[in-house]
Scaffold this motif. Structure first.
Motif, PDB file in Angstrom:
ATOM      1  N   LYS A 102      79.269 -82.218  87.031  1.00 55.12           N
ATOM      2  CA  LYS A 102      80.205 -83.313  86.810  1.00 55.12           C
ATOM      3  C   LYS A 102      79.993 -83.963  85.435  1.00 55.12           C
ATOM      4  N   GLY A 103      81.062 -84.021  84.664  1.00 51.95           N
ATOM      5  CA  GLY A 103      81.009 -84.712  83.374  1.00 51.95           C
ATOM      6  C   GLY A 103      80.302 -83.950  82.274  1.00 51.95           C
ATOM      7  N   ALA A 104      80.428 -82.618  82.231  1.00 50.62           N
ATOM      8  CA  ALA A 104      79.788 -81.814  81.174  1.00 50.62           C
ATOM      9  C   ALA A 104      80.150 -82.376  79.801  1.00 50.62           C
ATOM     10  N   HIS A 105      79.149 -82.534  78.953  1.00 47.97           N
ATOM     11  CA  HIS A 105      79.410 -83.297  77.730  1.00 47.97           C
ATOM     12  C   HIS A 105      78.870 -82.661  76.449  1.00 47.97           C
ATOM     13  N   GLY A 106      77.570 -82.471  76.340  1.00 46.64           N
ATOM     14  CA  GLY A 106      76.980 -81.939  75.115  1.00 46.64           C
ATOM     15  C   GLY A 106      76.594 -80.481  75.256  1.00 46.64           C
ATOM     16  N   LEU A 107      76.300 -79.831  74.103  1.00 44.05           N
ATOM     17  CA  LEU A 107      75.889 -78.426  74.078  1.00 44.05           C
ATOM     18  C   LEU A 107      74.803 -78.258  73.025  1.00 44.05           C
ATOM     19  N   TYR A 108      73.619 -77.758  73.431  1.00 47.93           N
ATOM     20  CA  TYR A 108      72.483 -77.647  72.509  1.00 47.93           C
ATOM     21  C   TYR A 108      71.768 -76.323  72.709  1.00 47.93           C
ATOM     22  N   VAL A 109      71.604 -75.580  71.623  1.00 51.20           N
ATOM     23  CA  VAL A 109      71.019 -74.238  71.674  1.00 51.20           C
ATOM     24  C   VAL A 109      69.501 -74.327  71.521  1.00 51.20           C
ATOM     25  N   SER A 110      68.787 -73.534  72.310  1.00 44.04           N
ATOM     26  CA  SER A 110      67.327 -73.512  72.248  1.00 44.04           C
ATOM     27  C   SER A 110      66.862 -72.900  70.933  1.00 44.04           C
ATOM     28  N   ARG A 111      65.627 -73.159  70.557  1.00 42.07           N
ATOM     29  CA  ARG A 111      65.089 -72.698  69.274  1.00 42.07           C
ATOM     30  C   ARG A 111      64.983 -71.172  69.182  1.00 42.07           C
ATOM     31  N   ASP A 112      64.948 -70.472  70.332  1.00 46.99           N
ATOM     32  CA  ASP A 112      64.889 -69.015  70.303  1.00 46.99           C
ATOM     33  C   ASP A 112      66.268 -68.378  70.473  1.00 46.99           C
ATOM     34  N   SER A 113      67.319 -69.191  70.481  1.00 41.51           N
ATOM     35  CA  SER A 113      68.721 -68.736  70.592  1.00 41.51           C
ATOM     36  C   SER A 113      69.032 -68.056  71.928  1.00 41.51           C
ATOM     37  N   ARG A 114      68.181 -68.224  72.912  1.00 44.47           N
ATOM     38  CA  ARG A 114      68.392 -67.544  74.191  1.00 44.47           C
ATOM     39  C   ARG A 114      69.161 -68.388  75.204  1.00 44.47           C
ATOM     40  N   GLU A 115      69.038 -69.707  75.082  1.00 51.46           N
ATOM     41  CA  GLU A 115      69.635 -70.585  76.087  1.00 51.46           C
ATOM     42  C   GLU A 115      70.444 -71.706  75.438  1.00 51.46           C
ATOM     43  N   ASP A 142      60.006 -78.475  67.296  1.00 55.35           N
ATOM     44  CA  ASP A 142      59.212 -77.389  67.868  1.00 55.35           C
ATOM     45  C   ASP A 142      59.889 -76.743  69.077  1.00 55.35           C
ATOM     46  N   GLY A 143      61.045 -77.268  69.473  1.00 53.82           N
ATOM     47  CA  GLY A 143      61.801 -76.696  70.580  1.00 53.82           C
ATOM     48  C   GLY A 143      61.322 -77.073  71.958  1.00 53.82           C
ATOM     49  N   LYS A 144      60.325 -77.932  72.054  1.00 56.29           N
ATOM     50  CA  LYS A 144      59.707 -78.216  73.348  1.00 56.29           C
ATOM     51  C   LYS A 144      60.353 -79.367  74.116  1.00 56.29           C
ATOM     52  N   VAL A 145      61.141 -80.201  73.419  1.00 53.63           N
ATOM     53  CA  VAL A 145      61.708 -81.386  74.066  1.00 53.63           C
ATOM     54  C   VAL A 145      63.206 -81.483  73.765  1.00 53.63           C
ATOM     55  N   LEU A 146      63.983 -81.714  74.811  1.00 54.65           N
ATOM     56  CA  LEU A 146      65.410 -82.007  74.679  1.00 54.65           C
ATOM     57  C   LEU A 146      65.589 -83.512  74.777  1.00 54.65           C
ATOM     58  N   TRP A 147      66.182 -84.097  73.735  1.00 55.03           N
ATOM     59  CA  TRP A 147      66.417 -85.536  73.691  1.00 55.03           C
ATOM     60  C   TRP A 147      67.898 -85.816  73.952  1.00 55.03           C
ATOM     61  N   ALA A 163      63.775 -87.929  77.430  1.00 56.79           N
ATOM     62  CA  ALA A 163      63.054 -86.817  76.817  1.00 56.79           C
ATOM     63  C   ALA A 163      62.728 -85.832  77.929  1.00 56.79           C
ATOM     64  N   ILE A 164      63.160 -84.568  77.765  1.00 57.05           N
ATOM     65  CA  ILE A 164      63.056 -83.570  78.827  1.00 57.05           C
ATOM     66  C   ILE A 164      62.304 -82.348  78.316  1.00 57.05           C
ATOM     67  N   ASP A 165      61.328 -81.898  79.084  1.00 55.75           N
ATOM     68  CA  ASP A 165      60.560 -80.706  78.734  1.00 55.75           C
ATOM     69  C   ASP A 165      61.462 -79.475  78.879  1.00 55.75           C
TER      70      ASP A 165
END
Length: 380
Positions: A271-284, A325-330, A341-343
């Protein structure tokens, strides 16, 4: 693709070619390669033609930004401020007054400036990421969002209520060209791998635009096949072939072939899909679902969702970015005056930080990449 752009047509006469009449040397047999369109003039070549995000790997910071302190800049639309978070301590270390209704914090193409988009104040506030100090506001009408062409030639202001795409000087912000649009609420965008065109979401009329970058002209327009559609963030796939468009009313992501610009298909996410962010390894790709307090994770290789993370105690995850470093999604909590802040390995919430009212397009900075295409940090 850029690799094909290097293939040049032959320019010699018949007598200059091996195997031509009078040449006693046998010509080698070769299979001609299909030449694709050249990249946008002036655009830096991709590091990997098969991955537009190859420059965004952990630790690959440009020399321009290596001395900048690591911070999270949060525009608070209701408080007319930017909260500055130290990601090491999860604490707000400064609050910067800006203009009226700041929507996004946008890194400049050359990585040297952060621009705060004061939508209703009709200004851009520059922040020096080396010192954290604000500069003098620049008058720009209706700056809901801000992008930069891949060659750095223009800034592109998404003038949402003015119904315009305004191409400006990327440093002075002087107007260079105005492209009127017939849709309502130009909002977010991303560019093709070759930089030749970009796809724009029109939030209030549920439409998509395809814009020729060099000509600065709308060359395609379509209505999304969902009543009440409200498209938001736009992101191109690592291979540059597919565009994904979050839709907060269709509760999912539209999957669009950029070249054909044919009718996209809907991938339900939450519900309410909003942002889009690619992981540092381009996999997700991380997809915050603002209406239900979750983040869906999309697997590019599999072409489907692989997991979903739920915020404890709910929330309204909106816009944001991935740590260097790709470890945290803000992510900003739009309706809850907080930041999450999400691991990125476990999906566990690491922190929930109080900020001002209506936090929106936060920028994690600095990030890896050679140049910025704008928004909250789209790097190549």
């Amino acid at each position: 693709m850029l690799a094909l752009a290097a293939v040049l047509p032959g320019c010699g006469g018949a007598a200059d070619r091996p195997g031509a009449p009078g040449d006693r040397t046998a010509a080698p047999v070769s299979v001609p390669r299909e030449a694709g369109p050249p990249a946008l003039p002036g655009m830096p070549p991709l590091l990997d033609p098969q991955d537009v995000y190859a420059a965004d790997r952990p630790g690959r910071l440009s020399p321009v930004v290596k001395g900048f302190p690591s911070r999270v800049y949060v525009p608070n639309t209701l408080s007319n401020t930017v909260s500055v978070i130290d990601p090491a301590t999860y604490k707000v270390v400064e609050t910067i007054p800006v203009g009226v209704q700041p929507q996004h914090v946008v890194p400049s193409w050359d990585l040297k400036t952060l621009w705060v988009n004061n939508n209703r104040g009709h200004t851009l506030t520059p922040i020096d990421p080396a010192t954290g100090k604000r500069g003098t506001d620049v008058d720009v009408h209706d700056p809901y969002n801000l992008y930069f062409t891949p060659n750095g030639k223009y800034a592109v202001v998404m003038a949402s209520l003015d119904r315009e795409l305004v191409f400006r000087d990327p440093h002075t912000m002087e107007r260079r060209h105005t492209e009127p649009v017939s849709c309502y609420g130009v909002n977010h965008a991303d560019f093709s791998a070759d930089g030749r065109y970009f796809v724009v979401s029109c939030e209030f009329s549920g439409e998509l635009l395809k814009v020729d970058t060099e000509r600065m002209k709308v060359v395609g327009q379509q209505k999304l096949p969902f009543r009440g559609a409200m498209p938001q963030d736009v992101k191109v796939s690592p291979d540059g072939k597919t565009f994904y468009i979050a839709d907060m009313m269709a509760h999912g992501v539209w999957v669009l072939d950029g070249a054909s610009f044919a009718t996209p298909r809907l991938l339900p996410t939450g519900k309410g899909a909003h942002g889009l962010y690619v992981s540092r390894d381009s996999r997700e790709m991380y997809i915050p679902n603002r209406g239900e307090g979750s983040v869906s994770v999309f697997d590019f290789a599999a072409g489907k969702l692989s997991k979903k993370w739920w915020l404890p105690d709910g929330g309204s995850p909106d816009m944001g970015g991935v740590s260097a470093d790709g470890k945290v999604l803000w992510l900003s909590g739009r309706y809850d005056s907080e930041v999450y802040a999400i691991d990125t390995t476990t999906g566990k919430q690491l922190a929930r930080i109080p900020v001002g009212g209506g936090p929106h397009g936060l920028a994690v900075y600095p990030q890896p990449g050679r140049y910025s295409l704008g928004h909250t940090g789209v790097f190549r």
